[in-house]
Design an enzyme around this catalytic site. Structure first.
Site, PDB file in Angstrom:
ATOM      1  N   HIS A 142      -6.260  65.451  -6.509  1.00  0.00           N
ATOM      2  CA  HIS A 142      -6.892  64.240  -7.035  1.00  0.00           C
ATOM      3  C   HIS A 142      -8.133  64.577  -7.864  1.00  0.00           C
ATOM      4  O   HIS A 142      -9.223  64.772  -7.301  1.00  0.00           O
ATOM      5  CB  HIS A 142      -7.283  63.306  -5.881  1.00  0.00           C
ATOM      6  CG  HIS A 142      -6.119  62.613  -5.269  1.00  0.00           C
ATOM      7  ND1 HIS A 142      -5.719  61.347  -5.640  1.00  0.00           N
ATOM      8  CD2 HIS A 142      -5.250  63.019  -4.313  1.00  0.00           C
ATOM      9  CE1 HIS A 142      -4.653  60.994  -4.935  1.00  0.00           C
ATOM     10  NE2 HIS A 142      -4.354  61.996  -4.120  1.00  0.00           N
ATOM     11  N   CYS A 158      -0.530  63.583  -7.942  1.00  0.00           N
ATOM     12  CA  CYS A 158      -0.040  63.464  -6.565  1.00  0.00           C
ATOM     13  C   CYS A 158       1.435  63.039  -6.528  1.00  0.00           C
ATOM     14  O   CYS A 158       2.292  63.805  -6.935  1.00  0.00           O
ATOM     15  CB  CYS A 158      -0.930  62.527  -5.772  1.00  0.00           C
ATOM     16  SG  CYS A 158      -0.757  62.735  -3.983  1.00  0.00           S
ATOM     17  N   LEU A 159       1.759  61.824  -6.071  1.00  0.00           N
ATOM     18  CA  LEU A 159       3.154  61.395  -6.066  1.00  0.00           C
ATOM     19  C   LEU A 159       3.701  61.359  -7.491  1.00  0.00           C
ATOM     20  O   LEU A 159       4.874  61.670  -7.719  1.00  0.00           O
ATOM     21  CB  LEU A 159       3.289  60.019  -5.409  1.00  0.00           C
ATOM     22  CG  LEU A 159       4.730  59.540  -5.193  1.00  0.00           C
ATOM     23  CD1 LEU A 159       5.455  60.395  -4.172  1.00  0.00           C
ATOM     24  CD2 LEU A 159       4.762  58.078  -4.752  1.00  0.00           C
ATOM     25  N   SER A 185      -1.951  55.877  -0.297  1.00  0.00           N
ATOM     26  CA  SER A 185      -1.100  57.032  -0.011  1.00  0.00           C
ATOM     27  C   SER A 185      -0.937  57.279   1.481  1.00  0.00           C
ATOM     28  O   SER A 185      -0.052  58.022   1.897  1.00  0.00           O
ATOM     29  CB  SER A 185      -1.680  58.280  -0.671  1.00  0.00           C
ATOM     30  OG  SER A 185      -1.681  58.167  -2.081  1.00  0.00           O
ATOM     31  N   GLU A 210      -9.873  62.622  -9.560  1.00  0.00           N
ATOM     32  CA  GLU A 210     -10.857  61.531  -9.462  1.00  0.00           C
ATOM     33  C   GLU A 210     -11.672  61.633  -8.173  1.00  0.00           C
ATOM     34  O   GLU A 210     -12.601  60.837  -7.961  1.00  0.00           O
ATOM     35  CB  GLU A 210     -10.146  60.188  -9.522  1.00  0.00           C
ATOM     36  CG  GLU A 210      -9.625  59.632  -8.216  1.00  0.00           C
ATOM     37  CD  GLU A 210      -8.448  60.382  -7.627  1.00  0.00           C
ATOM     38  OE1 GLU A 210      -8.111  60.144  -6.457  1.00  0.00           O
ATOM     39  OE2 GLU A 210      -7.847  61.218  -8.331  1.00  0.00           O
ATOM     40  N   GLY A 233       0.635  57.972  -4.456  1.00  0.00           N
ATOM     41  CA  GLY A 233       1.344  57.012  -3.632  1.00  0.00           C
ATOM     42  C   GLY A 233       1.843  57.645  -2.358  1.00  0.00           C
ATOM     43  O   GLY A 233       1.719  58.856  -2.153  1.00  0.00           O
ATOM     44  N   PHE A 270       4.272  66.087   0.845  1.00  0.00           N
ATOM     45  CA  PHE A 270       5.431  66.678   0.179  1.00  0.00           C
ATOM     46  C   PHE A 270       4.941  67.568  -0.961  1.00  0.00           C
ATOM     47  O   PHE A 270       3.802  67.432  -1.421  1.00  0.00           O
ATOM     48  CB  PHE A 270       6.360  65.598  -0.372  1.00  0.00           C
ATOM     49  CG  PHE A 270       7.066  64.797   0.687  1.00  0.00           C
ATOM     50  CD1 PHE A 270       8.394  65.050   1.008  1.00  0.00           C
ATOM     51  CD2 PHE A 270       6.402  63.786   1.374  1.00  0.00           C
ATOM     52  CE1 PHE A 270       9.045  64.310   1.989  1.00  0.00           C
ATOM     53  CE2 PHE A 270       7.032  63.038   2.353  1.00  0.00           C
ATOM     54  CZ  PHE A 270       8.366  63.301   2.667  1.00  0.00           C
ATOM     55  N   GLN A 311       4.961  64.692  -8.281  1.00  0.00           N
ATOM     56  CA  GLN A 311       6.259  64.928  -7.643  1.00  0.00           C
ATOM     57  C   GLN A 311       7.376  64.186  -8.376  1.00  0.00           C
ATOM     58  O   GLN A 311       8.490  64.703  -8.525  1.00  0.00           O
ATOM     59  CB  GLN A 311       6.187  64.506  -6.184  1.00  0.00           C
ATOM     60  CG  GLN A 311       5.197  65.314  -5.365  1.00  0.00           C
ATOM     61  CD  GLN A 311       4.854  64.673  -4.029  1.00  0.00           C
ATOM     62  OE1 GLN A 311       5.510  63.725  -3.593  1.00  0.00           O
ATOM     63  NE2 GLN A 311       3.816  65.177  -3.379  1.00  0.00           N
ATOM     64  N   GLY A 315       4.542  58.589   0.988  1.00  0.00           N
ATOM     65  CA  GLY A 315       5.910  58.835   1.416  1.00  0.00           C
ATOM     66  C   GLY A 315       6.717  59.823   0.610  1.00  0.00           C
ATOM     67  O   GLY A 315       6.203  60.635  -0.161  1.00  0.00           O
TER      68      GLY A 315
END
Length: 375
Positions: free
Chosen positions: A351, A267-268, A45, A353, A241, A312, A271, A243
């Protein structure tokens, strides 16, 4: 060897190199974790970013071959207040300097990381250059200004796997190392069977899925929905991930999967679900990076201390009437979790984990299992 960090706003920090010789360009962010720098270095990430650690002394536990979150270092450069050369840890196999040099990652020590963090908090994360080969401040600032930044860049394609693979490794224990399954999972020999989209997936996510009783197959980020459904999974996982989430085909693929199987995103992946449901995402001022972010689970009213790494966030107002807000960040009230029960999906921005970080939110993997069992 001398090293220099130059921000796009003209701020210069001069220090010493303790990594590879060279030059790195990226968005500079700060991480507030006190431990776990090896996991941070290998978290995909962080692709496209230079990471500054707020904890003042880094390197004193060395590096070992077990505490990695991917096959290599993914961040662009590393920034610390004080590097400690001699590790004091029975598990260490090499120094942090040796690890960074082998990975080709420039690193700088001896700068005022407090001043750097205060500047990022006040003015926001920004592009920067870390160099050991060009120490001209004016040139470095111009290079930083010319950097494209993260918005609009598809970094997922740079970190995703090249083809599908099965994951059979569980979490680590002191007496036995990593537990391993005796067979490869598929839809016929292990239930529940989960297909995980790799947007830059961390290994400890996969280990926790295995520990929760799942058979796990990992697929590249651009794998069509039809190909995944043909594997007959009981559930679909969307990974972390790097960006901007609003680029590439990924959210469109997720849209094709909604309703077909239970879905869990982190996370990503969270999104991506927000975009697939018709919502919007936006860039945070300086992001959340560290292992001490307080989050309230609105379904239980319990507060969790969480590990986070994202720049983001999902715009909650864009999903009114479509998804429920389930978790909120107590520092800035940003969205930390969503759910759409009728579509059999939920997601969190943080996260569970950990790695590194607290384990308060580990229950979410069992929530995914419960969702699949109910389906």
């Amino acid at each position: 060897m001398k090293a220099m960090l130059a921000l796009a706003d003209g701020t210069i920090f001069a220090g010493e190199s303790f990594g590879a010789e060279g030059e790195a360009v990226g968005e500079v962010v700060f991480n507030t974790a006190m431990t776990g720098y090896q996991e941070i270095l290998t978290d995909p990430s962080y692709r496209g970013q230079l990471v500054a650690m707020t904890y003042p002394e880094i390197g004193n536990v060395g590096v070992n071959p077990e505490d990695v979150e991917s096959a290599r270092i993914f961040l662009q450069g590393f920034i610390v207040k004080e590097y400690w050369e001699q590790p004091s840890n029975w598990r260490a196999r090499q120094t942090l300097r040796e690890y960074l040099v082998a990975g080709g990652i420039p690193a700088i020590q001896g700068i005022d990381t407090r001043a750097l963090v205060r500047r990022l908090r006040e003015f926001g994360a920004q592009e920067a250059v870390l160099s050991t080969v060009d120490l001209d401040p004016k040139r470095l600032v111009e290079k930083a200004k010319a950097s494209p930044g993260l918005i609009g860049r598809d970094l997922v394609r740079e970190v995703t796997c090249s083809g599908p693979y099965d994951w059979v490794e569980g979490t680590w224990s002191l007496d036995g190392g990593y537990r391993r399954l005796s067979h490869k999972p598929d839809a016929t020999n292990q239930k529940p069977f989960v297909v995980a989209y790799d947007y830059g997936i961390k290994r400890n996510i996969l280990r926790n899925l295995v520990d929760s009783g799942f058979g796990v197959r990992v697929v590249p980020a651009a794998t069509p929905a039809g190909d995944v459904l043909a594997m007959k999974p009981d559930g679909i996982f969307l990974s972390n991930g790097p960006g901007d989430p609003d680029v590439g085909p990924y959210a469109g693929i997720v849209r094709d999967l909604i309703g077909a199987r239970p879905i869990f995103g982190i996370c990503l992946g969270h999104q991506m679900l927000g975009l697939a449901l018709g919502g919007r995402t936006y860039k945070l001022k300086f992001g959340h990076h560290g292992g001490n972010q307080p989050v309230m689970d609105l379904t239980t009213k319990k507060v969790e201390i969480t590990s986070q790494n994202h720049g983001f966030a999902v715009d909650v107002d864009s999903l009114k009437g479509v998804a429920q807000l389930t978790h909120v960040n107590l520092n800035d009230q940003t969205v930390e979790g969503l759910a759409a029960p009728d579509a059999r999906l939920f997601s969190v921005q943080y996260h569970p984990e950990a790695s590194p970080g607290p384990h308060d939110a580990n229950y979410l993997f069992q929530r995914f299992l419960t969702l699949m069992e109910a389906s």
